[in-house]
Motif scaffolding. Sequence first.
Motif, mmCIF file in Angstrom:
data_model
loop_
_atom_site.group_PDB
_atom_site.id
_atom_site.type_symbol
_atom_site.label_atom_id
_atom_site.label_comp_id
_atom_site.label_asym_id
_atom_site.label_seq_id
_atom_site.Cartn_x
_atom_site.Cartn_y
_atom_site.Cartn_z
ATOM 1 N N LEU A 7 0.821 -1.210 0.000
ATOM 2 C CA LEU A 7 0.000 0.000 0.000
ATOM 3 C C LEU A 7 0.855 1.260 0.000
ATOM 4 O O LEU A 7 0.594 2.210 -0.751
ATOM 5 N N GLN A 8 1.890 1.280 0.830
ATOM 6 C CA GLN A 8 2.703 2.486 0.961
ATOM 7 C C GLN A 8 3.650 2.699 -0.211
ATOM 8 O O GLN A 8 3.929 3.837 -0.589
ATOM 9 N N ASN A 9 4.153 1.606 -0.801
ATOM 10 C CA ASN A 9 5.237 1.739 -1.787
ATOM 11 C C ASN A 9 4.962 1.094 -3.139
ATOM 12 O O ASN A 9 5.791 1.200 -4.040
ATOM 13 N N GLY A 10 3.807 0.453 -3.286
ATOM 14 C CA GLY A 10 3.493 -0.203 -4.543
ATOM 15 C C GLY A 10 3.900 -1.668 -4.538
ATOM 16 O O GLY A 10 4.675 -2.121 -3.687
ATOM 17 N N ILE A 11 3.360 -2.418 -5.507
ATOM 18 C CA ILE A 11 3.623 -3.853 -5.610
ATOM 19 C C ILE A 11 4.591 -4.087 -6.763
ATOM 20 O O ILE A 11 4.291 -3.748 -7.916
ATOM 21 N N GLU A 12 5.729 -4.650 -6.447
ATOM 22 C CA GLU A 12 6.687 -4.988 -7.495
ATOM 23 C C GLU A 12 6.257 -6.310 -8.140
ATOM 24 O O GLU A 12 6.100 -7.313 -7.453
ATOM 25 N N VAL A 13 6.063 -6.285 -9.455
ATOM 26 C CA VAL A 13 5.627 -7.486 -10.159
ATOM 27 C C VAL A 13 6.556 -7.750 -11.335
ATOM 28 O O VAL A 13 7.194 -6.838 -11.866
ATOM 29 N N SER A 14 6.642 -8.999 -11.733
ATOM 30 C CA SER A 14 7.383 -9.383 -12.934
ATOM 31 C C SER A 14 6.508 -10.331 -13.737
ATOM 32 O O SER A 14 5.723 -11.098 -13.171
ATOM 33 N N TYR A 15 6.636 -10.276 -15.033
ATOM 34 C CA TYR A 15 5.798 -11.095 -15.899
ATOM 35 C C TYR A 15 6.550 -11.331 -17.211
ATOM 36 O O TYR A 15 7.519 -10.640 -17.540
ATOM 37 N N HIS A 16 6.090 -12.322 -17.957
ATOM 38 C CA HIS A 16 6.725 -12.672 -19.226
ATOM 39 C C HIS A 16 5.908 -12.103 -20.386
ATOM 40 O O HIS A 16 4.685 -12.226 -20.409
ATOM 41 N N GLN A 17 6.617 -11.492 -21.311
ATOM 42 C CA GLN A 17 5.953 -10.941 -22.485
ATOM 43 C C GLN A 17 6.892 -11.056 -23.680
ATOM 44 O O GLN A 17 8.026 -10.556 -23.632
#
Length: 702
Positions: free
Chosen positions: A86-96
Amino acid sequence: MSDYNETSYENALIELFTSTLGYEHVYGPDIERNFYSPLYDSVLEDSIRRINPDASPAAIDEALLKLRNFENAELVKKNALFMEYLQNGIEVSYHQNGETKSEIIYIADFENAGKPGDKNSYIVANQWTFIEKSNKRPDILLFLNGLPICLFELKSPSREQTDASEAYTQIRNYMQEIPSMFIYNCICVMSDQLISKAGTITSGEDRFMEWKTKDGNLESNAFADFTTFFEGIFKKDRLLDIIKNFICFNNEGINSYKILAGYHQYFAVRKAVERTKLAVSGDGKIGVFWHTQGSGKSLSMVFYAHLLQQNIDSPTIVVITDRNDLDNQLYTQFCNCADFLRQEPVQAKSREDLKNLLEGRKANGIIFTTMQKFDPSTSISVDSGAALSDRRNIIVMADEAHRGQYGLTEKIKTSKDEQGNLIAHRTIGTARIIRDSLPNASYIGFTGTPISREDRSTIEVFGDYIDVYDMTQAVEDGATRPVYYESRVIKLKLDDKVLAQIDAEYSALANNADEEVIEKSKHELGKMEEILGHEKTINSLVDDILDHYENERQYLYTGKAMIVAYNRSIAMKIFNRILELRPNWAGTTSQVTVGSKQITVPGDDARIAVVMTESNKDPEEWRAIIGNKTRKQELATRFKDNDSPLKIAIVVDMWLTGFDVPSLATMYVYKPMESYNLMQAIARVNGTSFGCSSSLLRKLAA
């Protein structure tokens, strides 16, 4: 009033949130949704896409997956991870297209909260059923972007048999029955309209606090009224500011506590940040932050340091104390909140280490040091002509800023050499040395006690008061407890000359005489120690303490008490005498051979301990009792544990500042103390866990 029930109060609150605060209202039974999910899923998805318009669909899906699925862990750990999201954002990784890509997905629009262009969804919901271990329906939930960030439990003010305290019990019950709801919780509220208090999922009932102002200026003298509390916290921009900048986790080993700033901390820190922005481009004087002992000053410093990073360009923060134990305590507090600060504080180990940490640094960092590491007699000297850094974005936070060592002036002092010749010495105030070392830094002073009218040097160094939160207000707010003073007298047959000498030496010490005065008084002080440490005096003192403690204090709350001794030698005499009279208080003892002596060492189940610094000059038999740094840390843990057998600590200087034992109820003072030294000491017995505290001051008389 008898017709004004819980439902009426619930409706009044909903009206306040919709008409005054601008929230959308939904009635739980009218919403088609999954009753086994704590989230308002459709709103959540729409909000995240709106807040992150340029994010790829794959990144959004990954963020939603993380929000809906937390790995098995304790509730507090899950909640801490959610607060990070909530405070700092969600770090996500994905394949494209055969590549691994990374993005940060934000789940709240902090920048525009409460302003035109605000992308957040604010919903107040009542009768929102959620099914987990059982079927529960909290009175009111606040949803931020579909996330249930606040839970309100209400009680009717017209029902004499229930009150806000019962609401706390109900919240704790919810945490057992519908724990997933609390993964996403930022603030819990218990209210019966007459009294409204806010806390977190780890707050004890005593740590739920009122909010007594809407703007930081108009404070109620007793209780926050109905609108002040809710408008004060839940105004859209303020709620988002509190969530991002004034909620943190204090991690103490395996235990973690979620901290919500009080109103006094929030508004004071905000003022301090605004003053800092002016000082950085001005004269460097931020001001003095006076919040009374026990009101959370150390955590206010953490919130301030955190907020500086958003308001000053890559600031380096230098935290200065005037004693090693204070440096360690404050450093530990910052380390406990390192996740919130998003950087690890460092502690200067030596003068050269401090120099290395500052020289050449261009940005960021939180550095802890003591004033002595700036001393002109060392390699970091005002006479060296070289500043450690000339950057303007250095902020110096000085703890206990009222003390005389912060002087800006130069003085000439004289002394005699071995032949009796007068020698002149130039002494320079430590504040002057620090300013010459960091000439373009800005300075803020934190203190738990008022600055005396005579102490103009503090104002000269730091500037005027930023905010004042005194003991009277703190007691009214329940941030600290009242301290009850009882003067107890030991009758000694001493002549008037000796009594006059004692009074003079007490005054000199209590007023922090400088080294020169103390040096001249060593002979007299030796006589005073002879009197205060005389066998008959110690016996009378201990007899009185034992009588008072055993008859009046040992069964009060947890029975924790502290004895403040005049010096280290007298501390040991008190300790030994108590064990002579109460040998079973040593617990399961062991025998240690020291030289030619057999020393009896109290066990881990001892009722009493002596806590003080060790010295190379100590008698060997003392060392077995005092122990090393690890031993003192173990004693600190045991003394803070309400269920530990350790009930009485004999101290000299250690544990008198920055050492919090909420259940400490009694302090016996056998030492000259006044002004801020006394206030710091008695702050050990005005915590908020219990309803009454007492400080027993022991004096000498003819």
